[in-house]
Design an enzyme around this catalytic site. Structure first.
Site: not given
Ligand SMILES: Cc1cc2nc3c(=O)[nH]c(=O)nc-3n(C[C@H](O)[C@H](O)[C@H](O)COP(=O)(O)OP(=O)(O)OC[C@H]3O[C@@H](n4cnc5c(N)ncnc54)[C@H](O)[C@@H]3O)c2cc1C
Length: 460
Positions: A39, A440
């Site tokens: 993701g 330290h």
């Molecule tokens: C640029 C950027 C930097 C970031 N930096 C940080 C950081 O430093 N530290 C931090 O804690 N967080 C960070 N985040 C946030 C973090 O990436 C997300 O909070 C984290 O990935 C949690 O995601 P999730 O588990 O909700 O789902 P996601 O990781 O978004 O995954 C969801 C998955 O579901 C799949 N999916 C969606 N719809 C469907 C469907 N209908 N059918 C099948 N598959 C589907 C997608 O393809 C995806 O692979 C950052 C975000 C961004 C954009």
């Protein structure tokens, strides 16, 4: 129709570990991923951006080498293809790891296609229909693209398409002065681009305290990043070979011309194409799935974890969602979302580590509180490293002496914050840390000292 005990939609930060736990518990599990395993965090979020931040830091240190008595002959230049290749390798390793993990689970079947609800128990994926008594939604979110006039006329970048950039934009104009926008701003400035950040609010990262916003703006401006605040009526247009962003700002010219524009104005959940209406799963006005304190949706047997439930927007909140659901379903423990303490970091350099309440929130509480603040110029370890920007601030409840919140903007701030966070989880009074012997020379060694210098927080 394929029957499973559980279906997991999305392989973000909660789905994969949950799949593994459910398999361990003897269940037949379907895991569905429509795009890249791992993701957002793995492919377009935390991991690749922090890999790029590391390259940007190396460039910064190389340029400052003389400060340390080190001579690097010639100009410091960047090989953007190599920067991207390094980032891709780190991110790819993680993605492959998740894919191998899921495909290697003994009683799980992995589907690589888009999932859509047909009913509360049925999911369509490709040409197949799967059913299960338990369905876990971990579909995450994507960059939101606001209806800015002119946006349909220009090519724009988001955090996802930024991952394909293997060249140096001449002038990157970033719309959005919050966490994602600022990380890209500093890294591209350090790579060598001119960078302008456009923010609609009167200050950057407006949910933080004013002193934090001001210090962050100072750090970025010192590196030559142009910050335009109070920008209203945003428009975009093509201008020559580049773009221009129209802004009505309190100060400065009414438009900013650049070579590329990056939109970093927030995220939206991937719930609009999931058929949630067919399952009767309730969402709020912004499309976030409504869940209770244990992440159950309004439909029995369906849970929502990670960014799509609007309870968090971080990798650690999504992973914590997995822990809550797994504990409540498979272990004896009862765990709840409301038990967790807000914590996150902003990965500019130096980073900002945050836990609990801001000073503003503590004031709004209107109960006696104590505060202590120390500039990083008064932290030996920061001086030795030649990285003295920022400050540390801790807020304490004057009654029960517990830590209410902290902002550590400075070298190591993303790590140092955990000492305070753990004390908060332990519900221990600050005096425990005040009497602790820290090592330290570290940034953390100043925490007990700071706690010995607490003063009443003036309200009003
Ligand atoms: C640029 C950027 C930097 C970031 N930096 C940080 C950081 O430093 N530290 C931090 O804690 N967080 C960070 N985040 C946030 C973090 O990436 C997300 O909070 C984290 O990935 C949690 O995601 P999730 O588990 O909700 O789902 P996601 O990781 O978004 O995954 C969801 C998955 O579901 C799949 N999916 C969606 N719809 C469907 C469907 N209908 N059918 C099948 N598959 C589907 C997608 O393809 C995806 O692979 C950052 C975000 C961004 C954009």
């Amino acid at each position: 129709m394929q029957k499973f005990d559980a279906i997991i939609i999305g392989t973000g930060q909660a789905g994969p570990p949950l799949a593994a736990r459910l398999v361990d518990a003897g269940m037949q599990v379907a895991v569905i991923e429509r795009q890249s395993f791992g993701g957002t965090c793995v492919n377009t979020g935390c991991i690749p951006t922090k890999a790029l931040v590391a390259s940007a830091y190396a460039a910064k240190v190389a340029r400052r080498s003389r400060d340390y008595g080190v001579r690097v002959p010639g100009d410091v230049t960047l090989d953007m293809k190599a920067v991207k290749a390094r980032k891709d390798a780190i991110s790819g390793q993680s993605r492959d790891g998740v894919e191998r993990w899921m495909k290697g689970l003994k009683s799980a079947r992995v589907y690589q296609d888009h999932a859509r609800f047909l009913s509360p128990r049925e999911i369509a994926v490709g040409n197949e229909v799967l059913s299960a008594e338990k369905i876990f939604i971990n579909v995450g979110g994507r960059a939101s693209v606001p209806p800015m006039p002119g946006l349909d006329q220009v090519a724009y970048l988001t955090n996802s398409s930024m991952m394909n950039v293997d060249f140096l934009p001449e002038h990157l104009v970033i719309v959005g002065g919050s966490y994602i926008g600022l990380e890209f701003a500093q890294m591209y400035r350090r790579f060598g681009s001119a960078v302008t950040v456009i923010e609609m609010q009167p200050r950057l990262i407006a949910r933080e305290d004013e002193d934090v916003s001001d210090a962050v703006a100072g750090i970025l401006e010192q590196e030559g990043i142009d910050v335009r605040l109070n920008a209203t009526c945003l428009t975009v247009a093509r201008e020559g070979k580049g773009i221009s962003v129209g802004v009505e700002c309190a100060v400065g010219p009414p438009k900013v011309a650049g070579s590329h524009v990056l939109l970093a104005v927030g995220r939206r959940p991937n719930t609009d194409d999931l058929g949630l209406d067919k399952a009767g799963v309730a969402v709020d006005g912004r499309g976030y799935i409504q869940v209770d304190d244990e992440l159950r949706t309004n439909v029995p047997g369906i849970w929502a974890l990670g960014d799509c439930n609007g309870k968090g927007a971080f990798t650690h909140t999504s992973y914590n969602d997995y822990e809550i659901v797994a504990a409540n379903l498979l272990d004896d423990g009862r765990r709840r979302v409301s038990d967790r303490i807000e914590a996150y970091a902003l990965y500019i350099d130096p980073p900002l580590g945050r836990a609990g309440m801001t000073e503003r929130q503590v004031r709004q509480r209107n109960k006696p509180a104590l505060i202590t603040k120390r500039p990083m110029t008064k932290v030996g370890r920061a001086v030795e490293k030649g990285e003295t920007q920022g400050f540390m601030k801790i807020l304490v409840d004057a009654g029960d002496k517990r830590i209410l919140g902290a902002s550590i903007l400075g070298v190591g701030g993303d790590e140092v914050i955990h000492a305070l966070l753990d004390l908060m989880y332990a519900k221990a009074p600050y005096t425990v840390m005040q009497r602790a012997m820290h090592i330290h020379p570290t940034v953390s060694e100043l925490l007990p000292t700071m706690l010995g210098e607490l003063e009443p927080l003036t309200m009003g």
